[in-house]
Design an enzyme around this catalytic site. Structure first.
Site, short mmCIF file in Angstrom:
data_model
loop_
_atom_site.label_atom_id
_atom_site.label_comp_id
_atom_site.label_asym_id
_atom_site.label_seq_id
_atom_site.Cartn_x
_atom_site.Cartn_y
_atom_site.Cartn_z
N GLU A 1 31.80 33.10 39.00
CA GLU A 1 31.73 32.62 37.62
C GLU A 1 30.37 32.76 36.92
O GLU A 1 30.16 32.17 35.85
CB GLU A 1 32.22 31.15 37.52
CG GLU A 1 33.67 31.00 37.95
CD GLU A 1 34.26 29.62 37.73
OE1 GLU A 1 35.50 29.52 37.74
OE2 GLU A 1 33.50 28.64 37.58
N GLU B 1 41.94 32.35 40.09
CA GLU B 1 41.76 30.89 40.18
C GLU B 1 42.60 30.22 39.11
O GLU B 1 42.57 30.63 37.95
CB GLU B 1 40.30 30.47 39.93
CG GLU B 1 39.40 30.44 41.12
CD GLU B 1 38.09 29.69 40.82
OE1 GLU B 1 38.12 28.70 40.04
OE2 GLU B 1 37.06 30.09 41.36
#
Length: 882
Positions: free
Chosen positions: A460, A557
């Site tokens: 991320e 995710e």
């Protein structure tokens, strides 16, 4: 892919070349002395191990996971501990040219002394350290490892980085964590995460030993398979890295023998003094048939016994026995007809594979507690739920060798992050040198595993810059962008490409893949559904509404929280903690507003429990959060699976779903489907169904019921779809439709049934949206059968005729298994069997029961009796909580 399981030594564990009577290796595992900074606490502790577990085993602290002990025991991580011991050298030091002290893992910042002489320093938990101790080692030695508090070190590193700050400074207060974790090369979640506690450990967390050798020493041994299409031949690149202590070049012969592939080849080699590499290309005999390694559900995980013999002259010989695996992986990013952007999917041995699985986090805050049995249990539960892949997430650790060995054996594909997560990172010279050593070591250690299909630079961090998570002023952003490229492209990617050309590398997750590269490694929107992978979380929208989900190329995710079962929480709590709003329940929740979000999401479709008995209310609420989580992730995963073969408005062709998260690090509310200790939540039972190789998926669009057939099978199949309408108030089906001649193509998802809901209700009669539920399954020739599935026509809080059933179970033993014969008096949603602390799992659970009788099988993980099962069993269904 080819894996070497070394009997003498694993990769990076120091195999030796030595003259008779052989190499000298002396393990320093076992009992050491531990002392606190001022000497007020002295105790024995195991190596491998850490300070926390040593204190626990000596009875000096309680279970660190008990109640609020993560805060109570903060002093342990703030202190500077020393490990020490005396050891005898079991060989004559003078007979060896070089003696090394080898640490496979030190956690984290330490100064190492032998006989009061500093021989080395460590600052990276993920690196392997080898220190030359030839000049200081004696017959009897005293070794000390002086640790510096990781918290203090990280703070000092941040303070001394004066040019500019590197955010984030600290985790959100709800996580009750420590600051500046991005300044230390240590397990990032050990300073806290939104699902885990802060336990910044100190200790010698992996193997430590003395190694002595003459002539040469084999440090790494790695294998990379490749397939040349034009020649229709497999070959194998074997790379050996040696430390040559001879003053002259070492000449020798290397023989590689793979009997079952009728392949034996001998090579002449010459190693110069210093660090030398031998790279050999072994061509596999064309007349042999190579069986490839396949992911679970797609074929066997065939391996071949292989022997590699090094004869290095003057009687120096080393023999390696290994297992060889062959497989090819490709990450396919290419144009899709009818869609802007690029595909993002994996081809294994030429076959496109839909990735089904979850995200792996560290199994414990204290790595020495993660045993073989723990790994086997969790990884077996992964394939038992029809998963074929896990992402080893970048805020934890590069897992132990055994983790990857088991994944090789079970066919679990691994998406391997490098250990950087949710932060910006410094790029000063010392930091980069440490990272380069870490990455080089880990790639060499792991690249021979067929299970690993992808290296990913971070978790991320591309998104953090694109979305400016840390509120960096625009005029200051340039330096962070430069640091990002320097770290993940100019250093990590450069090393990966040099060390391992057999598998792809992406810089981040989520990323736009090739499009991110085109945009100079940082795309404006890493969540673009037309490229790469996406992470998606939305706790406020209705999770039953599939239109809120991104029709992405790859969902790496996504998730919803739930609470673990009461039997799991009971071990670390006391009676005053057993309510949803207790201090304990608030303390354990590390995600802001998490407990309220669960109730909000549950309340959209279910009445919330209102029991006046506080303990019953707590247990009912736990149950409902698990129902909510399972139902939400079912809806989202089924959306991704049915999107694999279609493109709508330029979006689709989804080829992966990895929900967040697989396992738990402690007993707390989280996104996991497996509780700490391995117990299956309702979500994990649901995963067994929604990841099944053959699955019917139902959804509504504009008042029309659609059913898709989803197939991961390797051949086309002709099936019958059976659709049944049930009233909540009756055990007799209202009507059943059998649609024959349904053809499903290999590896595809396609609509197989379509009917307006009003027409369906009219055709069947005696049904409204509120009073009925639709069930369906697919059946083919032989044993081919999908799991049963269902579609709710209304929220269950609006259901009419849903009544509290009389549920009962009779248990009998059948060999090593136990059969639970369930009986019900009414259609019963979310039937949940719980046997408390008895270790094991059921073959099905959390199901919709539409027949009067159902047999459920229990697989025990430990010896158990019928009497114990009867005593521990509780049966719950939705109406029991009202």
């Amino acid at each position: 892919m080819l894996l070497l399981l070394l009997l003498a030594a694993c990769w990076g564990r120091g195999a030796l070349c030595g003259s008779p009577p052989g190499p000298a290796v002396h393990s320093l595992r076992g009992s050491w002395w531990l002392g606190s900074g001022n000497g007020s606490v002295v105790l024995r502790g195991d190596v491998p191990g850490c300070v926390h577990t040593a204190l626990l085993r000596q009875g000096l602290i309680q279970d660190p996971y008990y109640r609020f002990n993560d805060l109570t025991y903060r002093w342990i991580s703030l202190d500077n501990w020393t490990y020490s011991r005396t050891f005898k050298t079991p060989f004559d030091v003078s007979k060896w040219q070089k003696v090394n002290l080898v640490f496979e893992g030190v956690d984290t910042v330490a100064q190492i002394l032998i006989n009061n002489v500093t021989v080395g320093r460590t600052d990276n938990m993920f690196n392997r350290y080898s220190f030359d101790v030839t000049s200081v080692i004696k017959e009897v030695n005293f070794i000390e490892v002086h640790f510096l508090s990781a918290i203090s070190y990280a703070a000092e590193q941040s303070r001394s980085h004066r040019a500019y700050s590197v955010p984030p400074q600290c985790p959100p207060p709800v996580q009750k964590g420590e600051c500046h974790v991005n300044f230390i090369r240590k397990e990032q979640c050990s300073f806290s995460w939104d699902w885990g506690p802060s336990f910044p450990t100190q200790g010698i967390w992996k193997d430590v030993r003395i190694e002595a050798y003459n002539l040469c020493h084999l440090i790494y041994f790695t294998l990379t398979p490749s397939y040349v299409k034009s020649a229709q031949q497999w070959s194998l690149e074997i790379e050996s890295v040696f430390d040559v202590v001879s003053s002259k070049p070492v000449v020798g012969l290397v023989t590689v023998n793979i009997p079952k592939l009728q392949t034996q080849q001998t090579y002449t080699t010459e190693l110069p003094p210093g660090e030398g590499r031998i790279v050999l290309l072994v061509n596999i005999n064309k007349s042999a048939t190579v069986q490839t390694w396949w992911p679970s559900g797609h074929g066997n995980q065939t391996g071949y016994d292989m022997t590699t013999t090094f004869n290095m002259g003057a009687g120096y010989k080393i023999e390696k026995f290994s297992k060889a695996y062959f497989r090819i992986v490709e990450l396919v990013e290419e144009p899709i007809p009818g869609s802007p952007g690029l595909s993002f999917y994996f081809r294994i041995n030429g076959l496109p594979i839909f990735i089904k699985g979850s995200n792996w986090i560290p199994a414990d805050s204290f790595q020495d507690r993660v045993s073989s049995d723990t790994l086997k249990l969790i990884l077996q539960s992964t394939v038992d739920a029809n998963m074929n892949a896990l992402r080893v997430w970048g805020g934890g650790v590069y897992e132990q060798d055994e983790f990857y060995d088991i994944c090789d054996e079970l066919g679990i594909m691994i998406w391997q992050d490098f250990m950087f997560a949710c932060a910006l990172y410094p790029t000063d010279q010392n930091y980069l040198e440490s990272v380069r050593a870490e990455v080089t070591h880990q790639v060499k250690r792991l690249k021979s595993h067929p299970c690993i299909i992808l290296w990913s630079g971070n978790n991320e961090n591309e998104a953090a810059i694109a979305g400016n998570w840390f509120s960096v002023p625009q005029d200051k952003m340039k330096v962070y962008i430069q640091d990002y490229v320097k770290l993940y492209v100019k250093n990590i990617q450069e090393i990966v490409i040099a060390e391992d050309k057999s598998r792809p590398y992406i810089t981040s997750s989520p990323t736009n893949g090739k499009e991110s590269v085109k945009e100079r490694w940082l795309s404006q929107n890493p969540y673009d559904t037309h490229y790469g992978d996406t992470h998606f979380y939305d706790y406020l929208s209705d999770c039953w509404n599939w239109t809120v989900y991104p029709k992405t190329r790859f969902a790496s995710e996504y998730g919803f929280q739930s609470w673990p079962s009461f039997s799991t929480l009971e071990k670390v709590s006391s009676t005053e903690d057993w309510s949803y709003k207790s201090n304990f329940s608030l303390h354990r929740q590390h995600h802001a507003a998490g407990n309220n979000q669960m109730l909000h999401q549950a309340g959209l479709h279910f009445k919330l429990p209102q029991n006046t008995d506080p303990l019953k209310l707590f247990k009912d609420t736990i149950y409902l959060t698990q129902v909510m989580q399972a139902q939400c992730i079912k809806a989202e995963t089924e959306f991704y699976r049915r999107s694999r073969s279609e493109v709508i408005n330029g979006e689709g062709h989804t080829m992966g779903s990895l929900y967040w998260q697989l396992n738990d690090i402690w007993q707390a509310p989280s996104w996991a489907s497996l509780e700490y200790g391995g117990k299956w939540k309702m979500l994990h039972y649901f995963a067994q169904h929604f990841f099944a190789p053959l699955l019917p998926v139902g959804y509504e669009d504009d008042g029309v019921l659609y059913i898709y057939g989803v197939s991961d099978l390797h051949s086309d199949c002709e099936l019958t779809l059976q659709v049944t309408l049930h009233q909540w108030s009756s055990m007799e089906p209202v009507c059943t439709l059998a649609k024959e001649g349904v053809t499903l193509n290999t590896g595809s998802a396609a609509p197989i049934y379509k009917e307006p809901i009003n027409d369906l209700l009219k055709r069947c009669g005696n049904c409204t949206r509120q009073s009925c539920v639709v069930t369906f399954y697919l059946m083919g020739k032989g044993k081919l059968h999908s799991p049963g599935n269902y579609h709710f026509l209304s929220s269950l809080k609006d259901a009419v005729g849903l009544e509290k059933a009389q549920l009962s179970a009779t248990i009998s033993q059948q060999g090593d298994l136990y059969a639970f014969v369930l009986q019900t008096t009414a259609v019963t949603p979310f039937v949940w069997l719980d046997v408390g602390n008895i270790q094991g799992r059921f073959n099905d659970n959390g199901f919709l029961m539409t027949e009067k009788r159902k047999v459920v099988v229990f697989y025990p993980w430990e010896p158990v009796s019928i009497k114990e099962l009867e005593k521990s069993l509780s049966l719950t269904s939705l109406m029991d909580i009202y």
